[in-house]
Design a protein around this motif. Structure first.
Motif, PDB file in Angstrom:
ATOM      1  N   GLU A  15      -7.085  -7.089  -0.576  1.00  0.00           N
ATOM      2  CA  GLU A  15      -7.902  -6.649   0.556  1.00  0.00           C
ATOM      3  C   GLU A  15      -7.295  -5.418   1.229  1.00  0.00           C
ATOM      4  OE1 GLU A  15      -8.867  -8.440   4.984  1.00  0.00           O
ATOM      5  OE2 GLU A  15      -8.718  -9.848   3.289  1.00  0.00           O
ATOM      6  N   VAL A  16      -5.989  -5.457   1.464  1.00  0.00           N
ATOM      7  CA  VAL A  16      -5.345  -4.370   2.209  1.00  0.00           C
ATOM      8  C   VAL A  16      -4.955  -3.210   1.297  1.00  0.00           C
ATOM      9  CG1 VAL A  16      -3.394  -3.774   3.688  1.00  0.00           C
ATOM     10  CG2 VAL A  16      -4.537  -5.977   3.955  1.00  0.00           C
ATOM     11  N   VAL A  17      -4.433  -3.509   0.121  1.00  0.00           N
ATOM     12  CA  VAL A  17      -3.999  -2.434  -0.784  1.00  0.00           C
ATOM     13  C   VAL A  17      -5.169  -1.534  -1.158  1.00  0.00           C
ATOM     14  CG1 VAL A  17      -3.162  -1.926  -3.111  1.00  0.00           C
ATOM     15  CG2 VAL A  17      -1.979  -3.621  -1.703  1.00  0.00           C
ATOM     16  N   TYR A  18      -6.298  -2.129  -1.552  1.00  0.00           N
ATOM     17  CA  TYR A  18      -7.447  -1.314  -1.950  1.00  0.00           C
ATOM     18  C   TYR A  18      -8.062  -0.574  -0.760  1.00  0.00           C
ATOM     19  CZ  TYR A  18      -7.258  -3.571  -6.527  1.00  0.00           C
ATOM     20  OH  TYR A  18      -6.850  -4.013  -7.763  1.00  0.00           O
ATOM     21  N   ALA A  77       0.837  -1.202   0.000  1.00  0.00           N
ATOM     22  CA  ALA A  77       0.000   0.000   0.000  1.00  0.00           C
ATOM     23  C   ALA A  77       0.874   1.256   0.000  1.00  0.00           C
ATOM     24  CB  ALA A  77      -0.930  -0.013   1.211  1.00  0.00           C
ATOM     25  N   THR A  78       1.964   1.223   0.753  1.00  0.00           N
ATOM     26  CA  THR A  78       2.919   2.340   0.748  1.00  0.00           C
ATOM     27  C   THR A  78       3.598   2.451  -0.610  1.00  0.00           C
ATOM     28  OG1 THR A  78       3.319   2.038   3.113  1.00  0.00           O
ATOM     29  CG2 THR A  78       4.944   3.300   1.875  1.00  0.00           C
ATOM     30  N   SER A  79       3.979   1.307  -1.185  1.00  0.00           N
ATOM     31  CA  SER A  79       4.630   1.309  -2.506  1.00  0.00           C
ATOM     32  C   SER A  79       3.707   1.882  -3.573  1.00  0.00           C
ATOM     33  CB  SER A  79       5.038  -0.121  -2.889  1.00  0.00           C
ATOM     34  OG  SER A  79       5.891  -0.686  -1.927  1.00  0.00           O
ATOM     35  N   VAL A  80       2.419   1.571  -3.473  1.00  0.00           N
ATOM     36  CA  VAL A  80       1.443   2.092  -4.432  1.00  0.00           C
ATOM     37  C   VAL A  80       1.368   3.617  -4.343  1.00  0.00           C
ATOM     38  CG1 VAL A  80      -1.040   2.209  -4.953  1.00  0.00           C
ATOM     39  CG2 VAL A  80       0.072  -0.011  -4.618  1.00  0.00           C
ATOM     40  N   PRO A 100      -7.906   6.345  -3.397  1.00  0.00           N
ATOM     41  CA  PRO A 100      -8.667   5.929  -4.587  1.00  0.00           C
ATOM     42  C   PRO A 100      -8.009   6.333  -5.898  1.00  0.00           C
ATOM     43  CG  PRO A 100     -10.140   6.817  -2.925  1.00  0.00           C
ATOM     44  CD  PRO A 100      -8.748   7.062  -2.415  1.00  0.00           C
ATOM     45  N   LEU A 101      -7.350   7.502  -5.927  1.00  0.00           N
ATOM     46  CA  LEU A 101      -6.711   7.935  -7.170  1.00  0.00           C
ATOM     47  C   LEU A 101      -5.621   6.964  -7.597  1.00  0.00           C
ATOM     48  CD1 LEU A 101      -6.457  10.090  -9.372  1.00  0.00           C
ATOM     49  CD2 LEU A 101      -4.811  11.290  -7.904  1.00  0.00           C
ATOM     50  N   ALA A 102      -4.865   6.432  -6.613  1.00  0.00           N
ATOM     51  CA  ALA A 102      -3.763   5.521  -6.918  1.00  0.00           C
ATOM     52  C   ALA A 102      -4.251   4.135  -7.324  1.00  0.00           C
ATOM     53  CB  ALA A 102      -2.818   5.418  -5.727  1.00  0.00           C
ATOM     54  N   THR A 103      -5.433   3.739  -6.850  1.00  0.00           N
ATOM     55  CA  THR A 103      -5.933   2.385  -7.127  1.00  0.00           C
ATOM     56  C   THR A 103      -7.059   2.358  -8.154  1.00  0.00           C
ATOM     57  OG1 THR A 103      -7.481   2.554  -5.261  1.00  0.00           O
ATOM     58  CG2 THR A 103      -5.327   1.556  -4.826  1.00  0.00           C
TER      59      THR A 103
END
Length: 373
Positions: free
Chosen positions: A324-327, A294-297, A332-335
């Motif tokens: 589950e965790v990344v989203y 999630a930090t890397s994203v 929202p802009l990054a995913t």
């Protein structure tokens, strides 16, 4: 001009003159040089618009070959490919990286020579060798840099050792980088920003940004295995730090938590047999990996995350935990357009990437200029 032809599409002299802006006489002379070097070949005739149909020319990937080598902690995979990274001969063998560079590289050289013979090619046709190692590598020199699971390998001159055996240029990188390159070139060539995550005995990532592999200043970019997992304060990593992702969620870490599992392969076998505890452990490993990703994203904003390594063979459990965790944690802009998938190239990612690395060197503008000079 040759770089234009590397896509394999046949072109006429007029096509090349129009694209490059060079005179037709210059284009014709350069085509002759490239044909003499064997890098391009006639590819039939184009449709005539009146008069004699013009001849077309295309890249000839069979002109030379390269050797791709993917070394893991307990295995070696080697493949001879043509200049389009099409595999002509390949082999996988058990090989302990802890046996040291002399024994391991001697076995690599012997197996590589056997594969060249199997493919019907000679050492004189070898344009280069690409090697992936399971540890940090200084890419400029090709020497391992304090690799934690490779005793005896620190500062080993891998390019010189294999170069003496094959009499060809040797390029070396860490295994995750070549896997990222192989997956990107083979499965997702149109994706400019991709993060490849290998989950096996250890955990690491290869970064493709703006269409190119990014290694960082000392070649350690993507070493997410030693990023701390939020909230974990009681797990000591082999690096000496507390709460590293690799110590919590790698295939080996998951195996250590399960009855009847000693290796990542055992974990995969348990999941496939329907073992509930194993499935839950792999899903939790995915969540822990997702917390770091999630930090890397947020930092890199990839449009795709590809999960590879042996634990990716445990079905959707690990990917589901990561998603589950990344989203949940990323903005929202990054995913918005982010895809999280398992690798398409499977166990061939490493050798395909090592091949692509060697091909890029062999077919660089400078190398082609030297070849036709």
């Amino acid at each position: 001009m040759f770089q234009l032809l590397r896509d394999g599409r046949p072109r006429t002299r007029a096509d090349l003159a129009a694209v490059t802006g060079q005179a037709r006489s210059t284009v014709a002379a350069r085509i002759d040089l490239l044909m003499a070097a064997g890098l391009i070949a006639p590819a039939g005739e184009a449709t005539s618009t009146g008069g004699r149909p013009p001849a077309t020319f295309a890249f000839a990937p069979s002109a030379r070959v390269v050797l791709g080598v993917d070394l893991g902690a307990t295995h070696a995979r080697l493949a001879v490919t043509d200049l389009a990274s099409t595999i002509l001969a390949q082999r996988e063998l058990p090989l302990l990286i802890t046996d040291g560079p002399d024994l391991v590289l001697d076995r690599v050289a012997e197996t590589g020579a056997e594969l060249l013979r199997e493919a019907g090619r000679s050492t004189s046709e070898l344009a280069g060798v690409g090697v992936g190692l399971p540890g940090p590598v200084e890419h400029a020199t090709g020497k391992p840099n304090n690799p934690p699971i490779m005793p005896g390998w620190d500062n080993a001159d891998v390019p010189a050792i294999l170069g003496d055996r094959f009499h060809a240029p040797v390029l070396v990188d860490n295994d995750v980088n070549i896997m990222a390159l192989g997956e990107h070139r083979t499965a997702w060539p149109g994706v400019a920003d991709l993060l490849f995550v290998k989950v096996a005995t250890g955990i690491g990532a290869g970064i493709i940004a703006d269409g190119a592999l990014r290694r960082g200043a000392q070649g350690s970019a993507g070493d997410i295995g030693h990023v701390a997992v939020p909230g974990v304060t009681d797990v000591v990593c082999r690096c000496g730090n507390i709460g590293c992702l690799e110590a919590i969620a790698s295939g080996l870490a998951v195996a250590n938590k399960l009855e009847g599992a000693k290796t990542p392969a055992d974990v995969v076998a348990l999941v496939r047999s329907g073992d509930v505890a194993a499935s839950q452990a792999v899903r939790q490993a995915g969540r822990d990996i997702g917390a770091v990703l999630a930090t890397s994203v947020s930092l890199l904003n990839p449009s795709m995350i590809v999960i590879g390594g042996i634990l990716a063979d445990a079905g959707e459990h690990i990917v589901a935990g990561i998603r589950e965790v990344v989203y949940q944690r990323s903005l929202p802009l990054a995913t918005q357009h982010l895809r999280i998938v398992t690798a398409r190239t499977g166990t061939q990612a490493g050798v395909l990437g090592a091949s692509a690395m060697a091909v890029d060197q062999a077919l660089s503008s400078e190398a082609v200029d030297r070849l036709v000079a």
